[in-house]
Write an enzyme that holds these catalytic residues in place. Structure first.
Site, PDB file in Angstrom:
ATOM      1  N   HIS A  52     -49.725  82.274  -3.175  1.00 30.20           N
ATOM      2  CA  HIS A  52     -48.720  81.877  -2.182  1.00 30.20           C
ATOM      3  C   HIS A  52     -48.489  80.385  -2.303  1.00 30.20           C
ATOM      4  O   HIS A  52     -49.430  79.600  -2.227  1.00 30.20           O
ATOM      5  CB  HIS A  52     -49.208  82.174  -0.757  1.00 30.20           C
ATOM      6  CG  HIS A  52     -49.349  83.635  -0.476  1.00 30.20           C
ATOM      7  ND1 HIS A  52     -50.166  84.102   0.531  1.00 30.20           N
ATOM      8  CD2 HIS A  52     -48.792  84.725  -1.046  1.00 30.20           C
ATOM      9  CE1 HIS A  52     -50.093  85.424   0.571  1.00 30.20           C
ATOM     10  NE2 HIS A  52     -49.274  85.820  -0.391  1.00 30.20           N
ATOM     11  N   SER A  75     -54.210  82.579  -1.607  1.00 32.97           N
ATOM     12  CA  SER A  75     -53.316  81.841  -0.718  1.00 32.97           C
ATOM     13  C   SER A  75     -53.983  80.519  -0.342  1.00 32.97           C
ATOM     14  O   SER A  75     -54.384  79.772  -1.233  1.00 32.97           O
ATOM     15  CB  SER A  75     -52.984  82.691   0.513  1.00 32.97           C
ATOM     16  OG  SER A  75     -52.013  82.059   1.312  1.00 32.97           O
ATOM     17  N   ASP A 122     -52.090  89.583   3.295  1.00 32.18           N
ATOM     18  CA  ASP A 122     -51.372  89.975   2.088  1.00 32.18           C
ATOM     19  C   ASP A 122     -52.383  90.241   0.975  1.00 32.18           C
ATOM     20  O   ASP A 122     -53.354  89.506   0.801  1.00 32.18           O
ATOM     21  CB  ASP A 122     -50.400  88.871   1.656  1.00 32.18           C
ATOM     22  CG  ASP A 122     -49.482  89.325   0.528  1.00 32.18           C
ATOM     23  OD1 ASP A 122     -49.227  90.542   0.436  1.00 32.18           O
ATOM     24  OD2 ASP A 122     -49.020  88.466  -0.250  1.00 32.18           O
TER      25      ASP A 122
END
Lengths: 371, 123
Positions: free
Chosen positions: A219, A192, A313
């Site tokens: 992401h 991310s 996540d």
């Protein structure tokens, strides 16, 4: 009786050569009483000096700057006075996505497109986006950055490698307690904030004749994935492609999950499906969803890697992979732009080994018998 | 609190600045976050004045190129870039588009049309 202390405000520095933009951004940001703009710079050189002097909580920066470019300013700030930088630029959408990725690679934490010629009716929305993204950015705890630091890390790693060869008892990336495994078909990577640079570092160190498939879930805002793929494809030896619903992951190819859906592995032949996000799912594509599907379909025949990123996540998905026999790696705190996701995974006991970003690729090669 | 569109921290000479005065955060707002905030339209009106001053500062360089005295083309490209993004903020899409075209092609773009359009803004 003394008056109560006023709540502390989040201090921001704005960097733009346009006085119109600086005033607009100041107004947009200060519409939220949480924020105060404490300084303005007209070019990259001023920005570096101002951030070092004021140490704001975050920086809002245009990319196309005189005297010193935005990219160079980002690198210098992140090397000397690490500060979350939110880039806003006219040159980050469509064919110019590479500029956004370059900014992220240099250490910026987020990128937002400036309004275009027909967007004056949506300035309120733009101002809201600025505040929303700035709230997130200002909370990120950044580190001395990757790019400058990685250069010195690679020198340090080379030095350590020499030391290891002379010291059999020491651990090394390729001889540590994770033994090579046969049957590994897939290397799955989640990332991310700070991911593009970390991916560049990791994927650049993989050979072009790698026998495993590589799957990346990064992401990223809608529309940026094709740019990320083109950028990586131009920098690494392996071909890099966007994942396509129904296709199979190919050995020796890096497949990047497309935006807007979750990419899941459907069977042991590594056919993938792009499925709609779950209700309320914050990150799309989701790393947890992808990793969990890999755990279920491939078990020990996969390796999971969770890189820098805010939030958690990927932690549960990586745990699922480890529970099914997969080897799992996490990026360490010192080399992570944001030690959020890897930390969550570590706390969850989902990580076999935490490593600096520069040691992950050699470790992967060791795992698949290519050391 | 006076809803001033001119920030005390906004330097007249547009130089980099450190912390502004203690009341520097009391001015502009863009929506209902502050009760006495001026509207976006009011802000844009004020920004047009700033835009005019910026145009006046950059126009001579564009005019010089038009007059066959090119100077540093990169400076002109950057001027066009800055004017394009500023024009988007002050709701001047035509200028924004012309400036974008000049930014992409300094010598072959519609520089004359851009300079004509900008003359109306310079004080």
């Amino acid at each position: 009786m003394t008056a109560p202390e006023p709540p502390s405000r989040t201090e921001i520095v704005v960097v733009d050569d346009s006085p119109v933009q600086r005033r607009f951004v100041r107004a947009a940001v200060e519409a939220d009483p949480e924020f105060v703009v404490v300084g303005e710079a007209r070019n990259g050189k001023e920005a570096v000096a101002l951030v070092a002097r004021l140490r704001p909580a975050a920086v809002l920066m245009d990319l196309d700057l005189p005297v010193m470019s935005g990219i160079e300013a980002i690198e210098r700030i992140m090397a000397a006075s690490p500060t979350p930088i939110l880039v806003y630029s006219a040159h980050v959408n469509g064919e110019q996505t590479a500029n956004a990725l370059e900014a992220l690679a240099a250490g910026a934490v987020d990128v937002l497109a400036k309004p275009g010629p027909g967007d004056s009716d949506s300035l309120e929305d733009y101002a809201k986006q600025l505040r929303k993204r700035l709230k997130v950015a200002a909370r990120i705890r950044v580190i001395t950055h990757p790019r400058g630091k990685l250069r010195s890390n690679s020198l340090a790693m080379a030095a350590r490698a020499e030391t290891r060869s002379e010291s059999p008892g020491s651990t090394s990336a390729t001889t540590f307690d994770i033994e090579p495994k046969t049957g590994i078909k897939l290397i799955a990577i989640g990332a991310s904030t700070g991911g593009p640079q970390a991916l560049h570092t990791l994927l650049s160190a993989l050979p072009d004749d790698l026998e495993q498939a590589v799957l990346v879930v990064q992401h990223m805002a809608e529309g940026f994935i094709p740019g990320l793929v083109s950028w990586l494809d131009s920098l690494v030896k392996l071909p890099v492609v966007v994942g396509v619903n129904g296709h199979r992951l190919a050995p020796g190819t890096v497949t990047v999950a497309p935006s807007g859906s979750n990419l899941i592995v459907q069977d042991t032949r590594m056919r993938v499906a792009c499925v709609p996000p779950e209700a309320g799912q914050f990150h799309v594509p989701g790393i947890d969803q992808c990793f969990t599907s890999i755990a279920n379909r491939l078990g020990p025949d996969a390796v999971g890697v969770l890189l820098t990123g805010m939030g958690r996540d990927g932690a549960a998905g990586l745990k699922a992979m480890r529970d099914r026999g997969a080897t799992t790696l996490g990026q360490d705190e010192a080399s992570s732009t944001v030690y959020g996701m890897p930390q969550a995974a570590f706390v969850l006991d989902a990580v076999d080994k935490q490593l600096p970003i520069g040691e992950i690729a050699p470790t992967l090669l060791g795992l698949v018998g290519r050391s | 609190m006076t809803a001033s569109l001119k920030h005390p921290g906004e330097p007249d000479d547009n130089t980099a600045t450190g912390p502004p005065g203690p009341d520097s955060t009391s001015g502009v707002s863009m929506e209902a976050s502050r009760a006495d905030a001026p509207s976006l339209a009011a802000l844009q009106a004020s920004l047009r004045e700033t835009f005019g001053a910026d145009v006046a500062a950059r126009l001579p360089r564009l005019q010089a190129l038009l007059d066959g005295k090119p100077g540093d083309l990169e400076d002109v490209r950057r001027d066009a870039h800055t004017l394009a993004s500023s024009a988007c903020i002050v709701a001047e899409p035509e200028i924004a588009q012309l400036a974008q075209q000049v930014e992409l092609d300094v010598t072959g773009g519609p520089l004359a049309a851009l300079v004509d359009a900008l003359r109306g803004f310079a004080p």
